[in-house]
Write an enzyme that holds these catalytic residues in place. Structure first.
Site, PDB file in Angstrom:
ATOM      1  N   HIS A  89      -3.309  13.910   1.719  1.00  0.00           N
ATOM      2  CA  HIS A  89      -3.493  12.910   2.780  1.00  0.00           C
ATOM      3  C   HIS A  89      -2.242  12.824   3.657  1.00  0.00           C
ATOM      4  CE1 HIS A  89      -4.583   9.262   4.904  1.00  0.00           C
ATOM      5  NE2 HIS A  89      -3.455   8.708   4.514  1.00  0.00           N
ATOM      6  N   GLU A  96      -9.936   3.922   4.285  1.00  0.00           N
ATOM      7  CA  GLU A  96      -9.088   4.692   3.380  1.00  0.00           C
ATOM      8  C   GLU A  96      -9.600   4.422   1.977  1.00  0.00           C
ATOM      9  OE1 GLU A  96      -4.874   4.061   4.194  1.00  0.00           O
ATOM     10  OE2 GLU A  96      -5.026   5.472   5.887  1.00  0.00           O
ATOM     11  N   LYS A 148      -3.754  -2.294  10.188  1.00  0.00           N
ATOM     12  CA  LYS A 148      -4.184  -2.353   8.791  1.00  0.00           C
ATOM     13  C   LYS A 148      -4.481  -3.778   8.325  1.00  0.00           C
ATOM     14  CE  LYS A 148      -2.880   1.950   7.388  1.00  0.00           C
ATOM     15  NZ  LYS A 148      -3.699   2.855   6.567  1.00  0.00           N
ATOM     16  N   ARG A 155      -7.069   3.348  13.693  1.00  0.00           N
ATOM     17  CA  ARG A 155      -6.116   4.445  13.946  1.00  0.00           C
ATOM     18  C   ARG A 155      -5.460   4.361  15.315  1.00  0.00           C
ATOM     19  NH1 ARG A 155      -5.103   5.573   8.890  1.00  0.00           N
ATOM     20  NH2 ARG A 155      -6.952   6.312   7.766  1.00  0.00           N
ATOM     21  N   THR A 193      -4.559   6.578   0.474  1.00  0.00           N
ATOM     22  CA  THR A 193      -5.809   7.331   0.600  1.00  0.00           C
ATOM     23  C   THR A 193      -5.851   8.482  -0.398  1.00  0.00           C
ATOM     24  OG1 THR A 193      -5.697   6.883   2.945  1.00  0.00           O
ATOM     25  CG2 THR A 193      -7.290   8.545   2.246  1.00  0.00           C
ATOM     26  N   GLN A 205      -2.859   1.673  15.110  1.00  0.00           N
ATOM     27  CA  GLN A 205      -1.807   2.164  14.212  1.00  0.00           C
ATOM     28  C   GLN A 205      -0.900   3.182  14.908  1.00  0.00           C
ATOM     29  OE1 GLN A 205      -3.454   4.124  10.756  1.00  0.00           O
ATOM     30  NE2 GLN A 205      -1.455   4.686   9.934  1.00  0.00           N
ATOM     31  N   GLU A 212      -9.288   4.251  -1.748  1.00  0.00           N
ATOM     32  CA  GLU A 212      -8.114   4.133  -2.614  1.00  0.00           C
ATOM     33  C   GLU A 212      -8.485   3.450  -3.921  1.00  0.00           C
ATOM     34  OE1 GLU A 212      -4.660   2.406  -0.749  1.00  0.00           O
ATOM     35  OE2 GLU A 212      -5.198   3.155   1.250  1.00  0.00           O
ATOM     36  N   THR A 252      -8.782  -5.801   4.045  1.00  0.00           N
ATOM     37  CA  THR A 252      -8.717  -4.836   2.944  1.00  0.00           C
ATOM     38  C   THR A 252      -9.733  -5.291   1.913  1.00  0.00           C
ATOM     39  OG1 THR A 252      -6.337  -4.548   3.314  1.00  0.00           O
ATOM     40  CG2 THR A 252      -7.206  -3.785   1.195  1.00  0.00           C
ATOM     41  N   ASP A 306      -8.875   0.423   2.357  1.00  0.00           N
ATOM     42  CA  ASP A 306      -7.849  -0.001   3.306  1.00  0.00           C
ATOM     43  C   ASP A 306      -8.352   0.341   4.715  1.00  0.00           C
ATOM     44  OD1 ASP A 306      -5.503  -0.529   4.708  1.00  0.00           O
ATOM     45  OD2 ASP A 306      -4.555   1.360   4.114  1.00  0.00           O
ATOM     46  N   GLU A 347      -9.144  12.242   8.625  1.00  0.00           N
ATOM     47  CA  GLU A 347      -9.060  13.598   8.092  1.00  0.00           C
ATOM     48  C   GLU A 347     -10.412  14.307   8.108  1.00  0.00           C
ATOM     49  OE1 GLU A 347      -6.416  13.403   4.323  1.00  0.00           O
ATOM     50  OE2 GLU A 347      -7.168  11.398   4.755  1.00  0.00           O
ATOM     51  N   ASP A 373       0.850  -1.192   0.000  1.00  0.00           N
ATOM     52  CA  ASP A 373       0.000   0.000   0.000  1.00  0.00           C
ATOM     53  C   ASP A 373       0.883   1.237   0.000  1.00  0.00           C
ATOM     54  OD1 ASP A 373      -2.464   1.268  -0.077  1.00  0.00           O
ATOM     55  OD2 ASP A 373      -2.576   1.461   2.095  1.00  0.00           O
TER      56      ASP A 373
HETATM   57 MN    MN Z   1      -3.869   2.916   2.844  1.00  0.00          MN
END
Ligand code: MN
Length: 410
Positions: free
Chosen positions: A127, A193, A247, A231, A343, A234, A195, A251, A227, A357, A120
């Site tokens: 982002h 995310e 993560k 948080r 992202t 992470q 993507e 996915t 994704d 975000e 990824d």
């Molecule tokens: Mn990602």
């Protein structure tokens, strides 16, 4: 020349004759997974159609994934697409082909590729800057290397799932900056995310590099990718080796793989400003047009409320540059390798591709149509990503949607 199908589809159908995405399906009366192509709201059973029409190369389409077809290389992809266009446009083929068309709602869609390595990237400057400001407020928003190389990390290929697959909220360790000690439990900052994912068709040998201009020989197509990201897990785990359990739990990708050939009209120049640094030669196109962006419009919906409309054309690094970077050290790629773009976020708040975000790390809640508010995802929430791109002659290419629902932790 404008191709017109005997299926007589509306010119603006997102799965018209100019699209022809591939997927893997089964039916109630034949549970064998096999390759199909979507046309309109129908699925063409490819290996059977090819057998009926005498297209010998179509035997690869009887496999339970796209991989054997992808491994045949770019000339086979072009030949397959030309054959499909011919049999779906030339009325002389109608009687042989039509009986292999199935209604979309009569098939079950499966993961289209056997995923090899999954990487990824982090290719949106907006982002990366937003995450930098939120996670590392005392450092520059963009890492010093960011405009010199496409940053990425290795993900977990075994947990890539097809759209419609629900998953349980992940558990793990988290520790906020003010917490005295880490705790274990369900993530309380579960995120998305938005993507695009790029599917590698033709692989390489160990030690071989793929240049930006050779990328088209290796890149087969595009999926819409979510994704999912925890948080809190992470933020606690990612220093210094990058994302891991925050993560790796799930996915999601769309069931339809849009061939790069269907996106020829969507090619755009990368966004560059005069003060952006010149990148090293291996990240440039000698031919001049190999490092392109894509004019893909993305939509993020939560329980039916659209919360963001990111634009893929804002991405700083091109798919070809990401593939060139992935192999510049001699690492080989395999058929079925998948890499996410990172992202997709733009400058405006309503173009941000993650809740981190959109809610600015939980400080600015978003209101959904039912009046409820979100900072991060709650159990039962369904997130749906959609994407459209321009096709030839005003046609619309609607990429496959990517949806999933968060179940309670277990
Ligand atoms: Mn990602």
């Amino acid at each position: 020349m404008t191709a017109t199908s005997w299926l007589d589809l509306p010119a603006d159908h997102p799965f018209g004759i100019h699209h022809l995405p591939y997927g893997v399906f089964s039916t109630a009366d034949d549970p064998h997974r096999r390759v199909g192509v979507r046309i309109g709201d129908l699925v063409l059973d490819l290996s059977r159609a090819a057998a009926s029409a005498g297209y010998a190369a179509g035997s690869a389409w009887s496999a339970p994934s796209l991989n054997p077809f992808l491994g045949q290389g770019s000339s086979a992809w072009a030949a397959g697409r030309a054959w499909l266009t011919e049999v779906l446009c030339d009325a002389a083929y109608r009687s042989v082909i039509e009986r292999h068309l199935l209604p979309l709602d009569a098939v079950t869609l499966h993961l289209p590729i056997e995923v090899g390595d999954y990487v990824d990237y982090y290719a949106s400057a907006h982002h990366a800057s937003n995450v930098g400001k939120i996670f590392r407020p005392d450092s520059p928003a963009l890492p010093v290397n960011w405009k010199h190389l496409p940053i990425g990390y290795h993900g977990r290929s075994g947990t890539v799932v097809v759209t419609g697959t629900d998953y349980h909220r992940p558990c793990g360790q988290r520790k906020g900056p003010q917490d005295p000690a880490p705790v274990y439990g369900p993530s309380v900052r579960l995120d998305i995310e938005a993507e695009l994912g790029f599917v590698v068709g033709a692989g390489t040998e160990l030690g071989e590099r793929i240049s930006v201009d050779e990328a088209a020989e290796h890149l087969f197509g595009v999926v819409v990718l979510n994704d999912w990201s925890a948080r809190d897990l992470q933020a606690w785990e990612y220093v210094p080796l990058g994302p891991y359990l925050g993560k790796s739990f799930c996915t999601s990708i769309s069931a339809w793989v849009t061939p790069m050939a269907a996106l020829a009209e969507a090619k755009v120049a990368l966004p560059r400003q005069a003060d952006d640094p010149q990148v090293l030669d291996y990240l440039t196109s000698a031919a001049g047009d190999g490092a392109f962006g894509l004019d893909v419009h993305v939509e993020v919906a939560v329980n039916g409320t659209v919360v963001s409309r990111p634009e893929y054309r804002d991405m700083y690094w091109s798919p070809a540059q990401m593939l060139a970077h992935m192999t510049v050290n001699g690492a080989s790629v395999r058929t079925g390798d998948l890499f996410g773009s990172g992202t997709i976020s733009g400058e405006e708040k309503d173009t941000r591709g993650s809740f981190l975000e959109l809610s600015w790390s939980g400080t600015e809640p978003i209101t959904l149509a039912d009046g409820s508010q979100r900072t991060f995802l709650e159990d039962g929430d369904t997130v749906t990503l959609r994407a459209v791109a321009p096709g030839p002659h005003g046609a619309v290419i609607g990429l496959g949607e990517c949806t999933g629902t968060v179940l309670a932790a277990r």
